[in-house]
Design a protein around this motif. Structure first.
Motif, PDB file in Angstrom:
ATOM      1  N   SER A 287      23.113 -40.774  28.335  1.00 35.19           N
ATOM      2  CA  SER A 287      22.406 -42.051  28.196  1.00 35.19           C
ATOM      3  C   SER A 287      21.191 -41.809  27.320  1.00 35.19           C
ATOM      4  CB  SER A 287      21.985 -42.593  29.561  1.00 35.19           C
ATOM      5  OG  SER A 287      23.100 -42.900  30.356  1.00 35.19           O
ATOM      6  N   ARG A 288      21.244 -42.286  26.097  1.00 35.85           N
ATOM      7  CA  ARG A 288      20.148 -42.069  25.144  1.00 35.85           C
ATOM      8  C   ARG A 288      20.287 -43.041  23.976  1.00 35.85           C
ATOM      9  NH1 ARG A 288      21.612 -39.416  20.435  1.00 35.85           N
ATOM     10  NH2 ARG A 288      23.571 -38.207  20.443  1.00 35.85           N
ATOM     11  N   HIS A 332      20.479 -48.094  22.446  1.00 38.54           N
ATOM     12  CA  HIS A 332      20.515 -47.224  23.640  1.00 38.54           C
ATOM     13  C   HIS A 332      21.859 -47.435  24.334  1.00 38.54           C
ATOM     14  CE1 HIS A 332      18.285 -44.738  26.615  1.00 38.54           C
ATOM     15  NE2 HIS A 332      19.216 -45.223  27.420  1.00 38.54           N
ATOM     16  N   HIS A 334      24.753 -46.046  27.257  1.00 42.98           N
ATOM     17  CA  HIS A 334      24.709 -45.475  28.602  1.00 42.98           C
ATOM     18  C   HIS A 334      25.978 -44.681  28.905  1.00 42.98           C
ATOM     19  CE1 HIS A 334      21.134 -47.824  29.834  1.00 42.98           C
ATOM     20  NE2 HIS A 334      21.617 -48.712  28.981  1.00 42.98           N
ATOM     21  N   ARG A 335      25.771 -43.517  29.460  1.00 43.13           N
ATOM     22  CA  ARG A 335      26.890 -42.681  29.899  1.00 43.13           C
ATOM     23  C   ARG A 335      27.686 -43.435  30.977  1.00 43.13           C
ATOM     24  NH1 ARG A 335      27.819 -38.743  33.931  1.00 43.13           N
ATOM     25  NH2 ARG A 335      29.128 -36.999  33.235  1.00 43.13           N
ATOM     26  N   ARG A 337      29.699 -45.944  30.359  1.00 44.32           N
ATOM     27  CA  ARG A 337      30.087 -47.255  29.845  1.00 44.32           C
ATOM     28  C   ARG A 337      30.895 -47.084  28.565  1.00 44.32           C
ATOM     29  NH1 ARG A 337      24.493 -50.830  30.510  1.00 44.32           N
ATOM     30  NH2 ARG A 337      23.986 -50.132  32.631  1.00 44.32           N
TER      31      ARG A 337
END
Length: 359
Positions: A287-288, A332, A334-335, A337
């Motif tokens: 998530s970044r 951004h 998200h892990r 998704r």
């Protein structure tokens, strides 16, 4: 605008017409390459294929409310376009904040719609309509009106303004006719919607389709050329023409059942031609904030969606067409998704000369 059945056409009664909002087209005068200019102009208002066009019917103010029968006529028109087998997705939503297409039924304003991506460029507020229907959609004329306005939503201009139609108007008679019942247009409105020719670059050499759903019907006495319409009305056949169907299928073909994954830091080559599209799914490992960017001498529009409950929700987009830099989206992610990035090519200096990367 719509087209009645031919059995009623000989009555030669003036009709209500669709009036497009006047918007300033993108300035492409800096582009010297005429082929590049033509491709960009032709595709400028088209959605990327696979876009989910959410739509909403206003309930307030009261004059914008259509009622169940009018709303159903619009749903039916969406279904007709969709059932041709196109890749766009139409979904009704319960609030204007969720909607890309926001629909009113104000009879005092007539029927009108923004064209294609003008819906988001010029009517971005949830309180604004992108489309309005100004008369009964349950009649034969009204059913084609619904198809016509949604044709604008899909990105189509008026066909009678095709410069290749060869129509020569008796301009003063046109101004007189449209200035009276039932439209009461100003000369400026009439010029914008009828007399004005759309740029030849936007029609990409297509021949005149007098039966297009995007064509007005015209009473006798308004056209000087072609000569067969000097003393007879020009009445397009009702419904979508074969050219309408072929064109929409070319621009928005059925989506592939599965698409490849765009992995982090792995460049994927783009090997498509003008007007074609490449799609990738993204499954972030962290998530970044990520950057998605095209590379190479290409004009592209790139749009990022998040897959939520089976629907694609718009995240961001970038259109680099006509400029010497590449499409780039920073977002951004998200892990856990899933996201889909869709990239349509306007122009490339040589086919297959570009790539796309997630980093």
């Amino acid at each position: 605008m719509a087209k009645p059945k031919k059995s009623t056409a000989t009555k030669n009664v003036p009709n209500h017409y669709c009036s497009l909002p006047e918007v300033q087209g993108r300035d492409l005068s800096h582009i010297a390459d005429r082929y590049r200019l033509r491709l960009i102009a032709k595709l400028d208002r088209m959605w990327v294929n696979g876009t989910q066009l959410t739509y909403y019917f206003f309930k307030q103010p009261a004059q914008w409310r259509g009622g169940s029968e009018q709303e159903q006529a619009v749903r039916d028109a969406f279904a007709i376009w969709k059932n041709i087998g196109i890749g766009l997705i139409f979904r009704e939503v319960d609030s204007p904040e969720e909607a890309t297409i926001r629909i009113g039924f104000d009879h005092a304003e007539g029927s009108w719609s923004y064209v294609g991506r003008d819906c988001i460029d010029y009517a971005s507020s949830p309180s604004e309509r992108t489309t309005n229907f100004g008369w009964d959609l349950t009649t034969e004329y009204g059913k084609d009106t619904a198809l016509h306005e949604l044709g604008h939503v899909l990105g189509f201009p008026h066909e009678h303004q095709n410069p290749r139609a060869g129509i020569v108007w008796d301009e003063e008679k046109v101004y007189e006719s449209l200035g009276g019942y039932p439209n009461y247009w100003s000369r400026e409105q009439t010029h914008w919607n009828i007399i004005r020719k759309i740029p030849a670059s936007t029609v990409d050499g297509s021949e005149w389709d007098k039966d297009s759903i995007m064509h007005y019907q015209f009473e006798a006495g308004l056209i000087l050329n072609p000569p067969e319409y000097q003393n007879a009305p020009l009445i397009p056949s009702p419904g979508l023409s074969q050219t309408d169907i072929q064109t929409i299928q070319t621009l928005y073909p059925p989506l592939a059942p599965s698409i490849p994954t765009l992995f982090e830091y792995e460049s994927q080559r783009i090997t498509i031609g003008p007007g074609e599209q490449v799609d990738f799914v993204i499954k972030p490992t962290l998530s970044r904030k990520y950057t998605i960017q095209t590379f190479g001498r290409m004009d592209t529009v790139m749009v990022l969606f998040e897959l939520r409950d089976g629907f694609e929700e718009y995240i961001d987009g970038d259109d680099d067409s006509g400029f010497d830099f590449n499409s780039k989206i920073k977002a951004h992610l998200h892990r856990g998704r899933e996201y889909i990035v869709r990239t349509r090519l306007y122009f490339s200096s040589s086919q297959g000369s570009g790539s796309i990367m997630l980093y």
